[in-house]
Design a protein around this motif. Structure first.
Motif, short mmCIF file in Angstrom:
data_model
loop_
_atom_site.label_atom_id
_atom_site.label_comp_id
_atom_site.label_asym_id
_atom_site.label_seq_id
_atom_site.Cartn_x
_atom_site.Cartn_y
_atom_site.Cartn_z
N MET A 123 45.09 41.34 38.98
CA MET A 123 45.23 39.90 38.96
C MET A 123 46.42 39.56 38.07
O MET A 123 46.59 40.12 37.00
CB MET A 123 43.94 39.27 38.46
N ASP A 124 47.21 38.61 38.54
CA ASP A 124 48.43 38.25 37.83
C ASP A 124 48.23 37.18 36.76
O ASP A 124 48.97 37.12 35.80
CB ASP A 124 49.47 37.75 38.82
N LYS A 125 47.21 36.34 36.94
CA LYS A 125 47.05 35.19 36.04
C LYS A 125 45.58 34.81 36.01
O LYS A 125 44.88 34.91 37.01
CB LYS A 125 47.88 34.04 36.59
N GLU A 126 45.07 34.35 34.88
CA GLU A 126 43.67 33.95 34.73
C GLU A 126 43.38 32.64 35.47
O GLU A 126 44.22 31.74 35.52
CB GLU A 126 43.32 33.74 33.25
N ILE A 127 42.18 32.58 36.06
CA ILE A 127 41.70 31.36 36.72
C ILE A 127 40.18 31.39 36.68
O ILE A 127 39.58 32.47 36.67
CB ILE A 127 42.22 31.27 38.18
N ASN A 128 39.56 30.23 36.61
CA ASN A 128 38.11 30.15 36.61
C ASN A 128 37.55 30.55 37.97
O ASN A 128 38.06 30.11 38.99
CB ASN A 128 37.64 28.74 36.27
N ARG A 183 36.29 31.38 45.38
CA ARG A 183 37.18 30.23 45.50
C ARG A 183 37.64 30.05 46.94
O ARG A 183 37.73 28.94 47.45
CB ARG A 183 38.37 30.36 44.55
#
Length: 85
Positions: A1-6, A12
């Motif tokens: 994963m490149d970037k954090e997200i909820n 999603r």
């Protein structure tokens, strides 16, 4: 994963599919059966978004839906419970 997200990525994506399915149903563009068939055939999903939500135990945002969609979903849930959806 490149970037954090909820939230989990797959969840999603499934939420976006669910939201679009509700839009299509509420707008009269497609029936629950039509939406399920499209998800199964075109996307290769083993079940449609309404059946998936029902099986997962996660409720739809029924309170955000119109009275028409509430009744449509209630009717479908009754047919599904009888095995005729």
């Amino acid at each position: 994963m490149d970037k954090e997200i909820n939230g989990f990525i797959a969840n999603r994506i499934l939420n976006a599919i669910r939201d679009e399915a509700l839009f299509l149903l509420e707008g009269g563009y497609a029936s629950i059966t039509d939406i399920a068939a499209a998800c199964r055939t075109a996307l290769g999903h083993p079940r449609g978004p309404f059946e998936l939500q029902d099986m997962s135990g996660v409720p739809f945002r029924i309170e955000d839906s119109s009275p028409q969609i509430r009744q449509t979903l209630a009717d479908w849930a009754e047919r599904f419970a009888r095995g005729s959806a």
